[in-house]
Motif scaffolding. Structure first.
Motif, mmCIF file in Angstrom:
data_model
loop_
_atom_site.group_PDB
_atom_site.id
_atom_site.type_symbol
_atom_site.label_atom_id
_atom_site.label_comp_id
_atom_site.label_asym_id
_atom_site.label_seq_id
_atom_site.Cartn_x
_atom_site.Cartn_y
_atom_site.Cartn_z
ATOM 1 N N THR A 157 -1.116 1.109 1.900
ATOM 2 C CA THR A 157 0.054 0.608 1.173
ATOM 3 C C THR A 157 0.578 1.663 0.200
ATOM 4 O O THR A 157 1.788 1.878 0.075
ATOM 5 C CB THR A 157 -0.310 -0.674 0.405
ATOM 6 N N THR A 158 -0.341 2.325 -0.487
ATOM 7 C CA THR A 158 0.063 3.380 -1.421
ATOM 8 C C THR A 158 0.730 4.536 -0.678
ATOM 9 O O THR A 158 1.720 5.118 -1.154
ATOM 10 C CB THR A 158 -1.155 3.892 -2.198
ATOM 11 N N ALA A 159 0.217 4.889 0.487
ATOM 12 C CA ALA A 159 0.826 5.958 1.286
ATOM 13 C C ALA A 159 2.237 5.578 1.717
ATOM 14 O O ALA A 159 3.152 6.411 1.690
ATOM 15 C CB ALA A 159 -0.046 6.250 2.503
ATOM 16 N N ALA A 160 2.409 4.312 2.109
ATOM 17 C CA ALA A 160 3.751 3.858 2.500
ATOM 18 C C ALA A 160 4.706 3.913 1.320
ATOM 19 O O ALA A 160 5.873 4.318 1.458
ATOM 20 C CB ALA A 160 3.669 2.440 3.063
ATOM 21 N N ALA A 161 4.234 3.510 0.142
ATOM 22 C CA ALA A 161 5.078 3.562 -1.049
ATOM 23 C C ALA A 161 5.455 4.998 -1.393
ATOM 24 O O ALA A 161 6.579 5.283 -1.830
ATOM 25 C CB ALA A 161 4.354 2.910 -2.226
ATOM 26 N N THR A 162 4.522 5.918 -1.181
ATOM 27 C CA THR A 162 4.800 7.329 -1.451
ATOM 28 C C THR A 162 5.890 7.856 -0.518
ATOM 29 O O THR A 162 6.745 8.662 -0.923
ATOM 30 C CB THR A 162 3.520 8.164 -1.285
ATOM 31 N N GLN A 163 5.876 7.419 0.722
ATOM 32 C CA GLN A 163 6.933 7.805 1.656
ATOM 33 C C GLN A 163 8.291 7.265 1.202
ATOM 34 O O GLN A 163 9.316 7.945 1.323
ATOM 35 C CB GLN A 163 6.606 7.275 3.059
ATOM 36 N N VAL A 164 8.293 6.049 0.677
ATOM 37 C CA VAL A 164 9.529 5.468 0.146
ATOM 38 C C VAL A 164 10.046 6.314 -1.013
ATOM 39 O O VAL A 164 11.237 6.604 -1.122
ATOM 40 C CB VAL A 164 9.288 4.013 -0.302
ATOM 41 N N GLN A 165 9.127 6.725 -1.885
ATOM 42 C CA GLN A 165 9.510 7.558 -3.022
ATOM 43 C C GLN A 165 10.090 8.890 -2.551
ATOM 44 O O GLN A 165 11.092 9.375 -3.096
ATOM 45 C CB GLN A 165 8.298 7.804 -3.910
ATOM 46 N N ARG A 166 9.489 9.500 -1.540
ATOM 47 C CA ARG A 166 9.974 10.773 -1.017
ATOM 48 C C ARG A 166 11.385 10.616 -0.426
ATOM 49 O O ARG A 166 12.246 11.476 -0.621
ATOM 50 C CB ARG A 166 9.006 11.297 0.041
ATOM 51 N N LYS A 167 11.613 9.515 0.258
ATOM 52 C CA LYS A 167 12.934 9.256 0.824
ATOM 53 C C LYS A 167 13.973 9.118 -0.277
ATOM 54 O O LYS A 167 15.083 9.681 -0.182
ATOM 55 C CB LYS A 167 12.877 7.976 1.666
#
Length: 229
Positions: A157-167
């Motif tokens: 979940t944290t990895a997915a959130a990090t991808q959202v932040q990068r986007k």
């Protein structure tokens, strides 16, 4: 895309609210930190695409007015006759200089209008992306909270959130580049307009005490002159 222009700022607010709600919903401190960072990024992008597009239309209208002014000056000089001894060469030189400078300013304004159009489009796309990313963060937060405590699930979940932040950061960087281009063009247009307002022209067209004819020294034959009886 039209609705994204009209409701762009609302979509940005929705994205911010969703990211903040996700931070308050999750029990994962790292995930909450990512949500807060995304809310900050979206807040930096917050803008109104419709207002930006309206400014582009206003700039384009100014470009049209400048073109008409240039055409009127050219037409006026072409219609004048019988003034070769009244400064025609000087006036034509000033007219050429004026129209050349106006053409440069017109090109800058045209480029500025196009850049603002691009910025409005990017702002509308950013608004849609912000609402989507904020909603995704909130959904991930609820999913993480409702699921049993699992280190692997939390890490995913944290990895997915990090991808959202990068986007979100990528969208912000693109918008900042266009913002910078628009600001530079606006400054250039302002400088060029200031140069067009040449104080030398006003000074040349204004009669001073030394330049004005001394009408009191004009004597018309047959009329009494002051001092004569």
């Amino acid at each position: 895309m039209q609705s994204h222009y009209d409701d762009g700022w609302i979509l940005y607010v929705v994205g911010i609210a969703s990211a903040v709600a996700g931070a308050r919903t999750t029990i994962n401190p790292v995930f909450a930190s990512v949500c807060h960072m995304c809310a900050s990024i979206i807040g930096t992008m917050l803008s109104n695409p419709e207002d930006i597009r309206d400014k582009a239309r206003d700039v384009r209208a100014v470009t049209h007015d400048v073109e008409q002014a240039k055409e009127k000056v050219t037409s006026l000089l072409a219609d004048l006759q019988y003034w070769k001894e009244m400064g025609q060469p000087q006036m034509e030189d000033e007219s050429v200089r004026f129209t050349n400078e106006v053409a440069k300013t017109e090109n800058v304004y045209r480029e500025l209008a196009g850049t603002l159009d691009q910025l409005a489009k990017m702002s509308a796309q950013g608004a849609l992306a912000s609402a989507s990313l904020g909603g995704l963060l909130l959904a991930l937060a609820f999913a993480c909270r409702s699921a049993p405590v699992d280190p692997f699930a939390n890490s995913m979940t944290t990895a997915a959130a990090t991808q959202v932040q990068r986007k979100a950061r990528n969208v912000l960087v693109k918008m900042l580049v266009v913002y910078g281009s628009a600001a530079a063009l606006a400054l250039l247009a302002s400088v060029m307009l200031s140069e067009l307002m040449d104080p030398g022209l006003t000074k040349a067209a204004t009669l001073t005490g030394q330049d004005a004819p001394a009408f009191e020294q004009v004597v018309i034959q047959g009329l009494p002159v002051p001092g004569q009886s």
